[in-house]
Design a protein around this motif. Structure first.
Motif, PDB file in Angstrom:
ATOM      1  N   GLN A 231     -46.903  32.134  60.753  1.00  0.00           N
ATOM      2  CA  GLN A 231     -47.316  33.123  61.741  1.00  0.00           C
ATOM      3  C   GLN A 231     -48.830  33.052  61.943  1.00  0.00           C
ATOM      4  OE1 GLN A 231     -45.745  36.985  60.467  1.00  0.00           O
ATOM      5  NE2 GLN A 231     -44.259  35.882  59.225  1.00  0.00           N
ATOM      6  N   ILE A 232     -49.275  33.121  63.191  1.00  0.00           N
ATOM      7  CA  ILE A 232     -50.711  33.119  63.469  1.00  0.00           C
ATOM      8  C   ILE A 232     -51.032  34.191  64.505  1.00  0.00           C
ATOM      9  CG2 ILE A 232     -50.607  31.319  65.239  1.00  0.00           C
ATOM     10  CD1 ILE A 232     -53.317  30.301  63.911  1.00  0.00           C
ATOM     11  N   PHE A 233     -52.186  34.823  64.336  1.00  0.00           N
ATOM     12  CA  PHE A 233     -52.599  35.940  65.182  1.00  0.00           C
ATOM     13  C   PHE A 233     -54.053  35.753  65.598  1.00  0.00           C
ATOM     14  CE2 PHE A 233     -49.906  37.216  61.666  1.00  0.00           C
ATOM     15  CZ  PHE A 233     -48.829  37.809  62.285  1.00  0.00           C
ATOM     16  N   SER A 234     -54.427  36.360  66.702  1.00  0.00           N
ATOM     17  CA  SER A 234     -55.826  36.468  67.093  1.00  0.00           C
ATOM     18  C   SER A 234     -56.264  37.881  66.727  1.00  0.00           C
ATOM     19  CB  SER A 234     -55.986  36.223  68.592  1.00  0.00           C
ATOM     20  OG  SER A 234     -57.338  36.360  68.961  1.00  0.00           O
ATOM     21  N   VAL A 235     -57.325  37.986  65.947  1.00  0.00           N
ATOM     22  CA  VAL A 235     -57.769  39.282  65.436  1.00  0.00           C
ATOM     23  C   VAL A 235     -58.282  40.162  66.568  1.00  0.00           C
ATOM     24  CG1 VAL A 235     -59.525  40.394  63.987  1.00  0.00           C
ATOM     25  CG2 VAL A 235     -58.276  38.399  63.138  1.00  0.00           C
ATOM     26  N   GLY A 236     -57.776  41.382  66.608  1.00  0.00           N
ATOM     27  CA  GLY A 236     -58.218  42.379  67.571  1.00  0.00           C
ATOM     28  C   GLY A 236     -59.196  43.343  66.918  1.00  0.00           C
ATOM     29  N   PRO A 237     -59.659  44.342  67.667  1.00  0.00           N
ATOM     30  CA  PRO A 237     -60.691  45.249  67.149  1.00  0.00           C
ATOM     31  C   PRO A 237     -60.241  46.133  65.981  1.00  0.00           C
ATOM     32  CG  PRO A 237     -59.888  45.998  69.288  1.00  0.00           C
ATOM     33  CD  PRO A 237     -59.273  44.656  69.039  1.00  0.00           C
ATOM     34  N   ASN A 238     -58.940  46.362  65.819  1.00  0.00           N
ATOM     35  CA  ASN A 238     -58.467  47.250  64.750  1.00  0.00           C
ATOM     36  C   ASN A 238     -57.848  46.518  63.563  1.00  0.00           C
ATOM     37  OD1 ASN A 238     -59.201  49.587  66.178  1.00  0.00           O
ATOM     38  ND2 ASN A 238     -57.326  49.458  67.384  1.00  0.00           N
ATOM     39  N   PHE A 239     -57.848  45.201  63.587  1.00  0.00           N
ATOM     40  CA  PHE A 239     -57.206  44.411  62.537  1.00  0.00           C
ATOM     41  C   PHE A 239     -57.858  44.599  61.170  1.00  0.00           C
ATOM     42  CE2 PHE A 239     -57.112  40.561  59.942  1.00  0.00           C
ATOM     43  CZ  PHE A 239     -55.767  40.308  59.859  1.00  0.00           C
ATOM     44  N   LYS A 240     -57.018  44.872  60.169  1.00  0.00           N
ATOM     45  CA  LYS A 240     -57.499  44.961  58.790  1.00  0.00           C
ATOM     46  C   LYS A 240     -56.586  44.190  57.834  1.00  0.00           C
ATOM     47  CE  LYS A 240     -60.657  48.560  59.120  1.00  0.00           C
ATOM     48  NZ  LYS A 240     -61.599  47.945  60.024  1.00  0.00           N
ATOM     49  N   GLY A 241     -55.573  43.497  58.363  1.00  0.00           N
ATOM     50  CA  GLY A 241     -54.730  42.704  57.488  1.00  0.00           C
ATOM     51  C   GLY A 241     -53.255  42.776  57.831  1.00  0.00           C
ATOM     52  N   ILE A 242     -52.437  42.396  56.835  1.00  0.00           N
ATOM     53  CA  ILE A 242     -50.989  42.293  57.005  1.00  0.00           C
ATOM     54  C   ILE A 242     -50.296  43.072  55.894  1.00  0.00           C
ATOM     55  CG2 ILE A 242     -49.033  40.676  57.067  1.00  0.00           C
ATOM     56  CD1 ILE A 242     -50.838  40.298  59.430  1.00  0.00           C
ATOM     57  N   LYS A 243     -49.195  43.731  56.242  1.00  0.00           N
ATOM     58  CA  LYS A 243     -48.391  44.493  55.273  1.00  0.00           C
ATOM     59  C   LYS A 243     -46.965  43.974  55.279  1.00  0.00           C
ATOM     60  CE  LYS A 243     -47.449  47.982  58.785  1.00  0.00           C
ATOM     61  NZ  LYS A 243     -47.633  49.358  59.206  1.00  0.00           N
ATOM     62  N   MET A 244     -46.148  44.480  54.375  1.00  0.00           N
ATOM     63  CA  MET A 244     -44.720  44.166  54.301  1.00  0.00           C
ATOM     64  C   MET A 244     -44.472  42.682  53.998  1.00  0.00           C
ATOM     65  SD  MET A 244     -43.616  46.583  57.560  1.00  0.00           S
ATOM     66  CE  MET A 244     -42.031  45.858  57.811  1.00  0.00           C
ATOM     67  N   ILE A 245     -45.356  42.078  53.209  1.00  0.00           N
ATOM     68  CA  ILE A 245     -45.226  40.654  52.884  1.00  0.00           C
ATOM     69  C   ILE A 245     -44.261  40.508  51.708  1.00  0.00           C
ATOM     70  CG2 ILE A 245     -46.450  38.559  52.225  1.00  0.00           C
ATOM     71  CD1 ILE A 245     -49.038  39.973  53.276  1.00  0.00           C
TER      72      ILE A 245
END
Length: 150
Positions: free
Chosen positions: A32-46
């Motif tokens: 999975q790959i994402f482009s970081v937005g202004p509110n991004f602080k990470g990933i959960k439910m891993i």
């Protein structure tokens, strides 16, 4: 997914809290790959187990990117990994232990929940097939390629 199931996954799954990552940075975990937005602080439910985390910083407009930096981690249930963006080195670095513990507790008490994107569980089966031979001992043997250790 119903709210009770989601809450259970948030509590049992691991989380990556990445502080101060600049907008437009490319961030990925597994397939999975994402482009970081202004509110991004990470990933959960891993899901627990081995994962590959990678990222590439960009210029302010998001049109030019640095080379990818990546590392393997082996996550335990409910574990929280905390890293902070170092603007001089343009990479994620460890935070002091007491700061990591404080942030970890804040993640577990859902203070960062709205800033953490969910791991896309529908893609987890593909990652499990790809990472079938990656074990905790393999990850320890190769070390983290970004120079930090868990």
């Amino acid at each position: 997914m119903d709210a009770d199931t989601a809450l259970e996954l948030v509590k049992k799954g691991a989380a990556l809290l990445f502080l101060d990552v600049p907008q437009h940075t490319l961030f990925g975990i597994d397939t999975q790959i994402f482009s970081v937005g202004p509110n991004f602080k990470g990933i959960k439910m891993i899901p627990p187990g081995p994962h590959f985390v990678y990222y590439s910083s960009s210029n302010r407009g998001g049109s030019d990117f640095s080379p990818m930096i990546g590392f393997f981690i082996d996550l335990n249930p409910s574990e929280v990994i905390v890293r902070k963006w170092d603007p001089q080195e343009e990479r994620l670095v460890k935070v002091p232990e007491e700061e990591e513990e404080r942030y970890s507790q804040a993640v577990k008490s859902l203070e960062f929940d709205k800033y953490l994107g969910p791991y896309t569980l529908s893609q987890y089966g593909e990652w499990k097939m790809l990472s079938n031979y990656i074990t905790k001992s393999v990850i320890e043997r190769i070390g983290n390629l970004d120079g930090t250790h868990k």
